[in-house]
Every structure is written in structure tokens, then in C-alpha cells.
Design an enzyme around this catalytic site. Structure first.
Site, PDB file in Angstrom:
ATOM      1  N   CYS A  13      -6.867  51.396  -7.890  1.00 46.44           N
ATOM      2  CA  CYS A  13      -7.335  52.011  -6.649  1.00 46.44           C
ATOM      3  C   CYS A  13      -7.862  50.940  -5.708  1.00 46.44           C
ATOM      4  O   CYS A  13      -7.928  49.763  -6.060  1.00 46.44           O
ATOM      5  CB  CYS A  13      -8.417  53.055  -6.926  1.00 46.44           C
ATOM      6  SG  CYS A  13      -9.962  52.339  -7.556  1.00 46.44           S
ATOM      7  N   ASP A 493      12.789  32.306  25.272  1.00 39.84           N
ATOM      8  CA  ASP A 493      13.464  31.085  25.646  1.00 39.84           C
ATOM      9  C   ASP A 493      14.862  31.490  26.108  1.00 39.84           C
ATOM     10  O   ASP A 493      15.375  32.530  25.686  1.00 39.84           O
ATOM     11  CB  ASP A 493      13.537  30.151  24.437  1.00 39.84           C
ATOM     12  CG  ASP A 493      14.455  28.968  24.678  1.00 39.84           C
ATOM     13  OD1 ASP A 493      14.213  28.235  25.648  1.00 39.84           O
ATOM     14  OD2 ASP A 493      15.422  28.819  23.914  1.00 39.84           O
TER      15      ASP A 493
END
Length: 801
Positions: A13, A493
């Protein structure tokens, strides 16, 4: 900085992961520790004095021992030197002499026996593996085995629990059932049957809760198993005392709750089984990637063709590839012409043409032609192995949002136990009697297990990154998922990202009184050794015109400007307007033509010989077919777009207009891209997309760096997200996927937190004074199991994203 990974099967858990991380972080030298509930693993970055052995000891002391394995290695020569080398490997706990060599204890998942042998060989020590522990099973195999084990436990628990449930609850639901029991076996016999069967439930399928829960409680670190163990044990022990020594209780308190203990265990086991099955489905993406690896390959030898296991292939081997066969490892085609389906790696459906010299990637599927290729990479160096490693690493990462969950789960279990005690006390003080108080207290403990909280984030990351891999999107870091979902502007770019990256020379204009072909021939000489894309265009055009070769020397690159050289004894300069201005060369005679070329989206390049303007050439880099659709998709997602380019303003703006880009930042030197990204970031979180070496700083500076996978390794290493193909539409896909994952995580967290927030008060009985319902331990167990299954199932929807 050293890194290692431990496999920890005892985590169940969110509270467990928090304790594992705190136990590791408390060790001197540990820089970072991250536990992953889905993978049942912990990744640690550390330096001296911390060692894998000390970290393992810390985990064992915390009650979360790492999985260990043994390997017997036989070194030839200096055993002491071999032991020293092995002990220095990350993930090795100890090295002890044995009769047949060296016994090595190591952490499963951190290192493999083959890696130990390779480390010795790299250090010049010849060694063989006398015997090695079985390699750790892949996560999906472990999850499948866990699901099979839980299925057996569920069946056994259900078989034992059903009679208990029928005997206990039949009287409340079936008219005449209680009287039938009294008239046949009697109530005392009924209680004894329930006692025996419930004891078997707790001792056999339910022992996992007792074995893990109570030791954690005694260590002062209660977790999910502690809550289940306490709730089920309390119900069983109280009922057992009623059966064995009824005189301890007044007649009105002589009730048994065996069915609560048995049903709690059964329902939670059912929930874990369903959860384990769902986890296995969540990790199928990695399984499918691993399945792409062939097991053998046909290798050309001098005396014929032999079949070898893929693990035995070496760089330089010539592998024969039949039509429809899967490529074994990475290589370069040496013979044949055909098409290969690379969709499983790049997400792009169209097969890729392969001729001699073309690269091929392991795991891809050959078309209808027979090919031969030379092996260039094997093992962990192949593209497929690197992809699997990247995906597994991303799946083990934590998102920033997980920090909130960790803080909550750290105090959640102790808080729930306190609430359970408080509930019992309040009901007793209210004069409601032991039985209602006891039921309410047990219900609070059961309903509040934080399983769903611990699973909410990692299961979504697991499924989301796996789905990304299927689409050719690799998230190198898990937290990139969250940051990408928050991006407001995407900067691109230009060259190689939005354009093909293979420009062609389109125009050659000679200056008055100069020879254009001579200028081009000298340019080709100067650019002969350059790797710049524009150089290839110049060389290709010179070759196409069959121009005579010229000799160049003293070649010097002018960063962001051009190139200077000495060609045929005369100074030579090629570059942009800035280069000409700095050299004092007048470009006015061809300025109008340059402006026209730039306005058409072409890149004007000046050539000067012996200090005089010689020619103007223009190069155009075709825009990728999908670039416009990629920009449109980002706009549809509500994201602003920008382009950062070193081209002239007019050229860059022409490309920007063609694609519909919002902002164009032109004439940017490589070192200026970082500043451009910073400027874009003022409008919000920014992602930058690039493919070249000069893009690496900008990729690292952006909130999220996205590298085109066809680009350089440097760019890919600097990015958090990698698009395996060259299609810029992958940026939009990655953005949409990241938002889907974060939306899924928010849904999971809401369900987990809202579920506990709403049902804990109900379990405490706050509604009962107003005529509302309470919550029995059985219903609490069912609701808790359903919560975890819901979270995992919700995450599985991402497989269709």
C-alpha cells in the site's frame, strides 16, 4: 553517484512505499529514494558511505527485505582481485570465497550474473559463471504468478467462508432458517462449525495479513495488512471467547462475528486478485516490447549458414533475414532491397525503404524481400533494449502530485487506528453497548485501507507510458508526463524538426563580373568535410553540375555565421549577411535578389572570393508533410506555438506563415536558443522540440524537452520525451496523452480520497443517530476491495488513449 534497484515484494500500500523511502533516505550517503508500488521496487541514488549491503540491511530492519539471488563465479587467476571488482559493482551485497570460486550475493533487479562476468572481463579478468540464480522474472510474469496464487487463495477462502456466512446470515435473511438450525444441530454446534472454518480461513489464505500486519504493528509502522489483521482478528478472538468461555460475557453480549472475520479476508483477497489481474494487463505494453525480440538468427559463416541464439550474436556478424521475419538485433543492410515495418517502434504505419547501408532495428518486421545485414549493436545497446529500459525507468518514477499522496498516507494508517479506538470509546460512552461499538470500530479499520491511494498514481503512469511506447512516444522521466500536461507554449527548432533537414540548393546567382560555377566549385571544396546540412546541398549540386574539384585548406567554422577557408590560394568566405558584414564585404549588388529569395522561404547564402562578393546561392529545406497538421493539432489543444531558428528573419517568417505558427524567433545563434526558450517561458510552461546537437541546451532549459528520435544522441539524452519517428505530430500526441494520464490520475485520487472521506464517518456511525445506515465490517471489506479495483480499472482505459 551510484544507482541501484531493489525488488521488494512486501510492499502492499501507499504507507509501505513511504516507509521504504524513509528507511532508505535515513542512510548516510543516500541522495534519492523512490519506491514504486506497481513494480514492487525501490530505486536508490547513493554515494559513500552507503553501499547496497547497508541499504539492504536498512530495508530488512524496516520490515521490507529486498529480493536476493546468488551466483557462483569461477575467476581464472587472481581471485582476490576478482572479488574486489565484484564487490565494487552496484547491487552486490557480498562476495565470499567458495570451493569452486566466488559466491556472490546480489539484489535481484539491480544486476545480473552476465553483467558481473562482463565487469570482470572489462577489468581484464577471465571468468565463467559456474551457476547463477534464476534471472528475476519480468514484472508482468511476477504479476501473473501473484494473480494465480491469489486466485487459489480466493477459491479456498470462499469454500471455507460460504458455510460460515450461510449459518450466520441465514437466520437474518431466510424465514425459518434460525429455527431449523436450532432444531437440527443446535446453535452451539453452529458456532463451533463457524469457529473451526474461520480459524482455517485465517490460518491458510488469510495468514498473509497476520504474517505481515502484526510485525509491522509491533515495529510501530502499521500499514494496510495491519488494519486487516486487527479487524479480522478482533472479530475472530471476541467470537472465539464467546464460544470457548461464554461465562466471561453477559447473556446480551454473547454474539459471534465469525462471518465478519471470514468474509473480510475473502473479500479483500478477491479485491487483491482482481487488482493483480488488472496490474498484469496494465504492464502488457512492456511484455509486447519484450516479445518483439527473436530468440535466434541465421548467421553467415565461411562454411555456410548456422543458426545462433540472439544472445550469442556479436557486432560484425552477417545475419540473413527472410521475408516476413523479425530483425534480431540492430544492424546495417549489406545486401538486398526491401521495406521494413517499423511501426511497433515508431508508431508510424508506413513501411520504410531499406537499401545497402540503411540501418535496421531489432524487433522490426521485414517485408517481402530477403535481406542481409551486419550486426552493429547487441544486448542492452540495441534500440529496442534502450526503449524497454527507458519505459521501465519512466514507469518507476514519481510525479510531483504523488508528494501529496505520500504525505497523506504517511499519517493515514495511524490516524485510522486512532479513529477506530475513538469510535469504540464514543459508542461505549453513549451507552450503546459493546457489540455496536465493536462493529463500528472494526468497520473503521477495514474501510480505511489506503490501497487505492497508493495505486492511484503509479498504475496510471504504468499504463500511460506503456501506451506511449506503442505510439512511438518515450517518456524518459515519469514526471515529464505531469509537466507536459501543463505546457502552454511549444517551441520548435526548424531544421530537421519541422523541415526534412535535407536542404537542396535551388538558386545560383553570380555577382556582376563573376563566374557562378567557379564560386560554387570553391564552395564545394570548402564544405567538403563539413557535416552541416547546407554543405550536403552544396556538394550535391556541385556533383550534379560535374564541376571541377578545387583544393581548400585553413578551413575554419564561424559559429552561427558560416565558413572561411583558403581555396586555390585565395581567401574564401561563405555564410550569412552577418559574416559578410563582419568581413566588410558589400552585398548591395544582390541585396534585392536575396530579399526575394528570403521572402519565398529560402535561405540566401553569400559567397565571397578574395574579399569580393562572388555569388548568391539559395537553399530550401522542404517542410515535412505532417508539420502543418501538427501545428493545427496543438492549436486545437489550446497551446501556443513558436519557432526558434538561426535562419534570416524573412526565411523563418515565410516558413512560419506556411505552417501557421504563432511566434517566430529568427536569427538565433546556438547559444541564443536557451535565452529564446527562457523568453517563451514567461508566458507559461514551455516545451521545446529539437533534433540537433545545438538544440541540447534548449531542450535541457525547457520545462519539457522533446527530441525527435531521428536526431542526434546528444539531443535525445537532453530531452525528457523522445519521439521515435520523425513526425512532428508526435508532439501533439504526447501532449494529449500526458493530459489524459493526468486527468486519469486526478480521477483516481479523487475516488480514493473521496471514498475514504465519505465512508469513514459512515463506518463510525455518525448517521445512525439520525436514522441513517451504519457500515458492517463485511460491507466495509467489500467497499475497500472495490476501491482498489476501480482505480486500476480506470487506469486501464488509458490503453485506448
Amino acid at each position: 553517484m551510484n544507482q541501484t534497484t531493489f525488488i521488494i515484494d512486501a510492499m502492499h500500500c501507499g504507507a509501505c512505499t513511504g516507509r521504504v523511502e524513509r528507511a532508505l533516505s535515513a542512510e548516510t550517503g543516500v541522495q534519492d529514494a523512490s519506491a514504486n508500488l506497481m513494480a514492487r521496487s525501490a530505486r536508490v541514488s547513493f554515494e559513500a558511505p552507503a553501499t547496497p549491503a547497508s541499504l539492504a540491511a536498512a530495508l530488512e530492519a524496516a520490515g521490507y527485505p529486498p529480493a536476493r539471488a546468488q551466483a557462483l563465479i569461477h575467476p581464472e587467476g587472481d581471485a582476490a582481485k576478482a572479488a574486489e571488482i565484484l564487490a565494487a559493482q552496484s547491487g552486490v551485497f557480498s562476495v565470499t570465497p567458495a570451493s569452486e570460486g566466488l559466491q556472490v550475493s546480489y539484489a535481484q533487479g539491480a544486476i545480473a550474473p552476465s553483467e558481473l562476468i562482463r565487469a570482470l572481463q572489462d577489468a581484464g579478468v577471465t571468468a565463467t559463471l559456474a551457476s547463477g540464480g534464476a534471472a528475476p522474472a519480468p514484472v508482468t510474469e511476477k504479476q501473473a504468478a501473484e494473480a494465480a496464487r491469489l486466485k487459489r487463495d480466493v477459491i479456498l477462502s470462499a469454500v471455507l467462508t460460504t458455510p460460515v456466512f450461510v449459518l450466520a446470515m441465514g437466520a437474518h435473511t431466510i424465514p425459518g432458517f434460525h429455527q431449523a438450525i436450532m432444531n437440527s444441530i443446535g446453535m452451539q454446534a453452529s458456532w463451533w462449525i463457524q469457529f473451526v472454518l474461520t480459524a482455517l480461513v485465517l490460518a491458510l489464505p488469510g495468514r498473509v495479513f497476520l504474517r505481515l500486519g502484526f510485525p509491522a504493528l509491533l515495529r510501530g509502522a502499521p500499514e494496510m495488512n495491519s488494519l486487516v489483521a486487527m479487524g479480522a482478528s478482533a472479530a475472530f478472538l471476541y467470537s472465539a471467547l464467546v464460544v470457548l468461555v461464554p461465562g466471561l460475557f453477559p447473556p446480551e453480549a454473547r454474539e459471534v462475528y465469525f462471518e465478519a472475520a471470514a468474509v473480510i479476508v475473502t473479500l479483500i483477497l478477491v479485491g487483491r486478485w482482481l487488482e493483480a489481474r488488472a496490474k498484469g494487463r496494465a504492464g502488457e505494453a512492456i511484455s509486447r516490447l519484450v516479445a518483439l525480440r527473436p530468440t535466434s538468427a541465421r548467421v553467415q559463416r565461411e562454411d555456410g549458414v548456422i543458426e545462433l541464439p540472439v544472445d550469442e550474436l556479436a557486432p560484425g556478424d552477417i545475419v540473413l533475414l527472410n521475408p516476413g521475419e523479425r530483425v534480431a538485433v540492430d544492424g546495417v543492410v549489406t545486401e538486398g532491397h526491401g521495406w521494413i515495418d517499423e511501426s511497433m517502434l515508431t508508431g508510424e504505419p508506413a513501411p520504410i525503404e531499406k537499401t545497402e547501408g540503411a540501418p535496421v532495428t531489432g524487433g522490426t518486421v521485414n517485408g517481402q524481400s530477403a535481406l542481409a545485414y551486419r550486426v552493429t549493436a547487441t544486448g542492452g545497446d540495441t534500440v529496442l533494449s534502450r526503449i524497454i529500459a527507458l519505459v521501465e525507468e519512466a514507469q518507476g518514477q514519481k510525479l510531483p502530485v504523488q508528494a501529496l499522496v505520500d504525505k497523506v498516507t504517511r499519517v493515514f494508517v495511524p490516524a485510522v487506528m486512532a479513529l477506530s479506538v475513538l469510535t469504540f470509546a464514543l459508542w461505549m460512552l453513549a451507552g450503546q453497548g459493546f457489540t455496536p461499538a465493536f462493529i463500528a470500530a472494526v468497520s473503521v479499520m477495514i474501510i480505511a485501507c489506503p490501497c487505492a491511494m497508493g495505486l492511484a498514481t503509479p498504475v496510471s503512469i504504468l499504463v500511460g507510458t506503456g501506451r506511449g511506447a506503442e505510439l512511438g512516444l518515450l517518456f524518459r522521466r515519469g514526471d515529464a508526463l505531469q509537466r507536459l500536461s501543463e505546457v502552454k507554449i511549444v517551441g520548435f527548432d526548424k531544421t530537421g524538426t519541422l523541415t526534412m533537414g535535407a536542404p537542396a540548393l535551388t538558386d545560383l546567382i553570380a555577382a556582376p563580373g563573376m563566374d557562378g560555377n567557379e564560386a560554387l566549385a570553391r564552395a564545394a571544396a570548402a564544405e567538403a568535410r563539413s557535416e552541416h546540412p547546407l554543405a550536403h546541398a552544396i556538394l550535391a549540386e556541385a556533383a550534379a553540375r560535374a564541376l571541377p574539384e578545387r583544393q581548400a585548406k585553413r578551413i575554419k567554422a564561424l559559429t552561427g555565421r558560416g565558413l572561411s577557408a583558403q581555396v586555390e590560394g585565395a581567401p574564401f568566405l561563405i555564410g550569412n549577411t552577418r559574416a559578410m558584414d563582419e568581413a566588410g564585404i558589400d552585398t548591395a549588388p544582390l541585396a534585392a535578389q536575396a530579399a526575394d529569395l528570403a521572402g519565398a522561404g529560402k535561405t540566401p547564402i553569400w559567397i565571397a572570393i578574395d574579399g569580393r562578393l562572388a555569388a548568391l546561392i539559395a537553399v530550401s529545406d522542404p517542410v515535412k508533410d505532417s508539420a502543418k497538421q501538427a501545428i493545427a493539432a496543438l492549436h486545437q489543444a489550446g497551446v501556443e506555438t513558436a519557432m526558434v531558428s538561426g535562419d534570416t528573419r524573412r526565411t523563418a517568417e515565410a516558413v512560419g506563415r506556411t505552417l501557421g505558427i504563432d511566434r517566430v524567433i529568427a536569427e538565433v545563434l546556438p547559444e541564443g536558443k536557451v535565452a529564446a526558450v527562457t523568453e517563451l517561458g514567461r508566458a507559461g510552461a514551455v516545451a521545446f522540440v529539437g533534433d540537433g546537437i545545438n538544440d541540447a541546451p534548449a531542450l535541457a532549459a525547457a520545462d519539457v524537452g522533446i527530441a525527435i528520435g531521428t536526431g542526434t544522441d546528444v539531443a535525445i539524452e537532453a530531452a525528457e520525451v523522445v519521439l521515435m519517428g520523425g513526425d512532428p505530430q508526435g508532439v501533439a500526441r504526447a501532449l494529449v496523452l500526458s493530459r489524459a494520464v493526468m486527468r486519469n490520475i486526478r480521477q483516481n485520487l479523487f475516488w480514493a480520497f473521496a471514498y475514504n472521506t465519505a465512508l469513514i464517518p459512515v463506518a463510525m456511525g455518525v448517521l445512525k443517530p439520525f436514522g441513517g445506515p451504519g457500515l458492517s465490517p463485511m460491507l466495509a471489506a467489500g467497499a475497500m476491495a472495490f476501491s482498489s479495483v476501480f482505480v486500476v480499472t480506470n487506469a486501464l482505459r488509458l490503453r485506448r488513449a
